[in-house]
Design a protein around this motif. Structure first.
Motif, PDB file in Angstrom:
ATOM      1  N   VAL A 174      30.854  39.174  43.626  1.00  0.00           N
ATOM      2  CA  VAL A 174      30.068  38.819  44.820  1.00  0.00           C
ATOM      3  C   VAL A 174      29.877  37.317  45.016  1.00  0.00           C
ATOM      4  CG1 VAL A 174      28.826  41.005  44.852  1.00  0.00           C
ATOM      5  CG2 VAL A 174      27.846  39.070  43.640  1.00  0.00           C
ATOM      6  N   LEU A 175      30.032  36.515  43.959  1.00  0.00           N
ATOM      7  CA  LEU A 175      29.774  35.084  44.088  1.00  0.00           C
ATOM      8  C   LEU A 175      31.010  34.307  44.517  1.00  0.00           C
ATOM      9  CD1 LEU A 175      27.486  34.139  41.085  1.00  0.00           C
ATOM     10  CD2 LEU A 175      26.869  34.499  43.441  1.00  0.00           C
ATOM     11  N   ASP A 176      30.783  33.283  45.323  1.00  0.00           N
ATOM     12  CA  ASP A 176      31.830  32.342  45.702  1.00  0.00           C
ATOM     13  C   ASP A 176      31.263  30.959  45.445  1.00  0.00           C
ATOM     14  OD1 ASP A 176      33.997  31.040  46.749  1.00  0.00           O
ATOM     15  OD2 ASP A 176      33.350  31.279  48.825  1.00  0.00           O
ATOM     16  N   HIS A 177      31.577  30.397  44.294  1.00  0.00           N
ATOM     17  CA  HIS A 177      31.011  29.112  43.890  1.00  0.00           C
ATOM     18  C   HIS A 177      32.127  28.250  43.320  1.00  0.00           C
ATOM     19  CE1 HIS A 177      28.632  26.189  41.618  1.00  0.00           C
ATOM     20  NE2 HIS A 177      27.671  26.481  42.464  1.00  0.00           N
ATOM     21  N   LEU A 230      32.774  28.574  39.470  1.00  0.00           N
ATOM     22  CA  LEU A 230      33.064  29.872  38.864  1.00  0.00           C
ATOM     23  C   LEU A 230      34.468  30.304  39.273  1.00  0.00           C
ATOM     24  CD1 LEU A 230      29.743  31.819  39.504  1.00  0.00           C
ATOM     25  CD2 LEU A 230      30.559  30.878  37.356  1.00  0.00           C
ATOM     26  N   ARG A 247      26.790  20.530  43.080  1.00  0.00           N
ATOM     27  CA  ARG A 247      26.461  21.531  44.093  1.00  0.00           C
ATOM     28  C   ARG A 247      26.092  20.855  45.415  1.00  0.00           C
ATOM     29  NH1 ARG A 247      22.407  26.050  42.365  1.00  0.00           N
ATOM     30  NH2 ARG A 247      24.149  26.385  40.998  1.00  0.00           N
ATOM     31  N   ILE A 282      28.943  40.161  39.008  1.00  0.00           N
ATOM     32  CA  ILE A 282      28.572  38.822  39.478  1.00  0.00           C
ATOM     33  C   ILE A 282      29.785  38.094  40.052  1.00  0.00           C
ATOM     34  CG2 ILE A 282      27.839  36.533  38.674  1.00  0.00           C
ATOM     35  CD1 ILE A 282      25.958  38.066  36.712  1.00  0.00           C
ATOM     36  N   LEU A 283      30.895  38.121  39.335  1.00  0.00           N
ATOM     37  CA  LEU A 283      32.090  37.434  39.824  1.00  0.00           C
ATOM     38  C   LEU A 283      32.630  38.054  41.102  1.00  0.00           C
ATOM     39  CD1 LEU A 283      33.964  36.673  36.485  1.00  0.00           C
ATOM     40  CD2 LEU A 283      32.799  35.047  37.993  1.00  0.00           C
ATOM     41  N   GLU A 297      29.132  40.763  34.230  1.00  0.00           N
ATOM     42  CA  GLU A 297      30.058  39.668  34.528  1.00  0.00           C
ATOM     43  C   GLU A 297      30.977  40.053  35.685  1.00  0.00           C
ATOM     44  OE1 GLU A 297      33.626  37.062  32.435  1.00  0.00           O
ATOM     45  OE2 GLU A 297      32.672  38.673  31.307  1.00  0.00           O
ATOM     46  N   GLN A 311      28.166  21.416  48.842  1.00  0.00           N
ATOM     47  CA  GLN A 311      27.525  21.991  50.031  1.00  0.00           C
ATOM     48  C   GLN A 311      27.707  21.109  51.248  1.00  0.00           C
ATOM     49  OE1 GLN A 311      23.507  22.606  48.707  1.00  0.00           O
ATOM     50  NE2 GLN A 311      23.932  24.694  48.033  1.00  0.00           N
TER      51      GLN A 311
END
Length: 97
Positions: free
Chosen positions: A27-30, A33, A87, A24-25, A21, A91
């Motif tokens: 490296v991700l930019d969503h 999240l 999404r 993942i958090l 967890e 985008q």
């Protein structure tokens, strides 16, 4: 800030899940999240992550209230369609808010 007692996590065989967890958090930019600002360890048994507050954990806590911890197929299809459409909008930066 989320504080995790690694002794309890280890007792429940979830150390790898907690580490995943955090990775993942990091490296991700969503947009769906919570961003992870930083993570650090305090004392030998506690691990902390600083992120945006998300009350009740959304889908995760909802899933835990479902029978067999699974969504019915129609609900899963709806959530997937909503996620894909959000999404797509994100985008293309079509939101006005």
């Amino acid at each position: 800030m989320k504080v995790v007692d690694r002794r309890i996590v280890a007792k429940n065989n979830r150390l790898e899940r907690a580490a995943s967890e955090k990775r993942i958090l990091r490296v991700l930019d969503h947009p769906f999240l919570p961003p992870l600002f930083t993570g650090f360890d305090i004392a030998p048994h506690f691990s902390c992550v600083v992120m945006v507050f998300s009350p009740a954990g959304g889908f995760h806590s909802l899933r835990h209230h479902m029978r067999k911890r699974r969504f019915p197929l129609p609900s899963a299809r709806l959530f997937s369609a909503l996620n894909l459409s959000f999404r797509w909008v994100a985008q293309r930066k079509l939101t006005g808010f």
